[in-house]
Design a protein around this motif. Sequence first.
Motif, mmCIF file in Angstrom:
data_model
loop_
_atom_site.group_PDB
_atom_site.id
_atom_site.type_symbol
_atom_site.label_atom_id
_atom_site.label_comp_id
_atom_site.label_asym_id
_atom_site.label_seq_id
_atom_site.Cartn_x
_atom_site.Cartn_y
_atom_site.Cartn_z
ATOM 1 N N ALA A 288 0.819 -1.211 0.000
ATOM 2 C CA ALA A 288 0.000 0.000 0.000
ATOM 3 C C ALA A 288 0.856 1.266 0.000
ATOM 4 O O ALA A 288 0.372 2.344 -0.370
ATOM 5 C CB ALA A 288 -0.939 -0.004 1.193
ATOM 6 N N ARG A 289 2.129 1.143 0.373
ATOM 7 C CA ARG A 289 3.013 2.305 0.365
ATOM 8 C C ARG A 289 3.328 2.772 -1.054
ATOM 9 O O ARG A 289 3.851 3.876 -1.245
ATOM 10 C CB ARG A 289 4.310 1.974 1.105
ATOM 11 C CG ARG A 289 4.100 1.724 2.598
ATOM 12 C CD ARG A 289 5.336 1.159 3.251
ATOM 13 N NE ARG A 289 6.492 2.052 3.131
ATOM 14 C CZ ARG A 289 7.706 1.745 3.559
ATOM 15 N NH1 ARG A 289 7.935 0.565 4.129
ATOM 16 N NH2 ARG A 289 8.702 2.606 3.416
ATOM 17 N N GLU A 291 1.070 3.482 -3.038
ATOM 18 C CA GLU A 291 0.037 4.515 -3.138
ATOM 19 C C GLU A 291 -0.524 4.631 -4.555
ATOM 20 O O GLU A 291 -0.856 3.649 -5.178
ATOM 21 C CB GLU A 291 0.599 5.846 -2.620
ATOM 22 C CG GLU A 291 0.993 5.776 -1.155
ATOM 23 C CD GLU A 291 1.541 7.084 -0.634
ATOM 24 O OE1 GLU A 291 1.931 7.946 -1.448
ATOM 25 O OE2 GLU A 291 1.570 7.251 0.596
ATOM 26 N N TYR A 312 -5.995 -1.939 3.558
ATOM 27 C CA TYR A 312 -4.779 -1.131 3.383
ATOM 28 C C TYR A 312 -4.625 -0.709 1.923
ATOM 29 O O TYR A 312 -4.389 0.468 1.617
ATOM 30 C CB TYR A 312 -3.541 -1.915 3.823
ATOM 31 C CG TYR A 312 -3.277 -1.906 5.299
ATOM 32 C CD1 TYR A 312 -3.053 -0.711 5.974
ATOM 33 C CD2 TYR A 312 -3.220 -3.096 6.023
ATOM 34 C CE1 TYR A 312 -2.792 -0.696 7.342
ATOM 35 C CE2 TYR A 312 -2.961 -3.094 7.390
ATOM 36 C CZ TYR A 312 -2.753 -1.890 8.041
ATOM 37 O OH TYR A 312 -2.495 -1.876 9.389
ATOM 38 N N ARG A 315 -7.322 1.777 0.777
ATOM 39 C CA ARG A 315 -7.205 3.124 1.344
ATOM 40 C C ARG A 315 -6.104 3.936 0.666
ATOM 41 O O ARG A 315 -6.287 5.140 0.402
ATOM 42 C CB ARG A 315 -6.932 3.017 2.840
ATOM 43 C CG ARG A 315 -6.794 4.375 3.529
ATOM 44 C CD ARG A 315 -6.597 4.198 5.013
ATOM 45 N NE ARG A 315 -6.445 5.491 5.698
ATOM 46 C CZ ARG A 315 -6.231 5.624 6.999
ATOM 47 N NH1 ARG A 315 -6.154 4.549 7.773
ATOM 48 N NH2 ARG A 315 -6.086 6.826 7.530
ATOM 49 N N TYR A 316 -4.973 3.307 0.367
ATOM 50 C CA TYR A 316 -3.816 4.058 -0.116
ATOM 51 C C TYR A 316 -3.570 3.932 -1.623
ATOM 52 O O TYR A 316 -2.700 4.622 -2.163
ATOM 53 C CB TYR A 316 -2.556 3.620 0.634
ATOM 54 C CG TYR A 316 -2.600 3.960 2.105
ATOM 55 C CD1 TYR A 316 -2.379 5.271 2.525
ATOM 56 C CD2 TYR A 316 -2.871 2.996 3.063
ATOM 57 C CE1 TYR A 316 -2.422 5.605 3.874
ATOM 58 C CE2 TYR A 316 -2.914 3.318 4.415
ATOM 59 C CZ TYR A 316 -2.698 4.624 4.816
ATOM 60 O OH TYR A 316 -2.751 4.950 6.148
ATOM 61 N N CYS A 317 -4.319 3.079 -2.312
ATOM 62 C CA CYS A 317 -4.138 2.897 -3.764
ATOM 63 C C CYS A 317 -5.458 3.149 -4.481
ATOM 64 O O CYS A 317 -6.057 2.223 -5.060
ATOM 65 C CB CYS A 317 -3.623 1.492 -4.071
ATOM 66 S SG CYS A 317 -2.088 1.060 -3.236
#
Length: 433
Positions: A288-289, A291, A312, A315-317
């Motif tokens: 997920a980092r 993004e 995760y 939310r971030y991708c």
Amino acid sequence: MRTLSTPSPALILTPQTIIPLHGNNSNSSTVSGETVALVHPPPGHHQLVPVDLLPDNTILQVFSHLSTNQLCRCARVCRRWYNLAWDPHLWNAVRLTGELLHVDRALRVLTHRLCQDTPNVCLTLETVVVSGCRRLTDRGLHAVATCCPELRRLEVAGCYNVSDEAVFEVVSRCPNLEHLDVSGCTKVTCISLSQDSLVTPPTSPPSPQQCQQISIRYLDMTDCFSLEDEGVRTIASHCPRLTHLYLRRCQRLTDEALRQLALHCPAIRELSLSDCRLVGDFGLREVARLEGRLRYLSVAHCCRITDVGVRYVARYCPRLRYLNARGCEGLTDHGLGHLARSCPKLRSLDVGKCPLVSDSGLEQLARSCPGLRRLSLRACESVSGRGLRLLAAHCPELQLLNVQECEVPAEALRLVRRHCRRCIIEHTIPAFY
């Protein structure tokens, strides 16, 4: 009569007879299992045929559509065709096939001939595809690495005799290499510019050579069963420009490998971890980092993944377009709802064999992702006709729906077909036709 400096067709294909190019006016003969076209016509046959009247540019245009083995055959027809067939502009790619092909010898002969105009170096060859040539060894890749510094694309899928040493030589001698497919090369465990990368402890300071970067953007290591977390750490540190990475069935990888990828390769857009059964929710937290850059993610049959990991990623991708979560039995309607609300541009989703996904999750998906085009619900036991009716009402662009092994009424499928006219429905329901 054989031109000695021309690679023999026997190196490229299994022996077969060349089809005469000039009808009855040219001859070919089979000698010791290979076909050799006669350079000179038999006595008394000096009449020109239509193909001889074509200008060089026209013949070159025809040759540009031929495969590697066909070009080698054309080079044996006559002196004029020999000179045209070896025009450097025709040799930006070499593609060889055949499990029994002596591919090491073929590559050595071809690269030697292509280096005649520029001694020891072939500046035109940018693509080498020898996937499925199981007799390929490190010697064949040595010939490519030595003579082709402008190589940009290399595919050796299924060549299980290729080892780390050959891959090291290619990436170190071909600085422009961007596309590398070593899927099925079970001896390959690392991609780096340092032969001692695997034995260097992670805590030791990197050498200047280890800090060098490789320009690879596309890397397929599917079925490289020996690949481990340490190998991925080395790959990530040397290949920070990666945008497409496929690690299907690399079953020794854990969440630590994904942490290294997220740390060193921020440009990844497509990532496949299918059947990496040791990868779990913590690994998806690291993914997920990536993004907003991540567009494609496959975690099929990663049985440790649950709603937590999917949340995760959701939310971030938010720009995710494709997700394959088939066989992730911990995925429920809650995780599917978070995915649908956070990734409204989702185009393809596979949640087959996820028994906890039901009509409730489909309702959230249909209302939040109207542009959905491909959906697999295979063996989702909790899905009924209500969920399909919602899909029909809210997803008019649906093009593929898989409901095999699902207990859904035929009327619901007819409604989908009526509202989604371009949709192909894969099913196991005899009443629907």
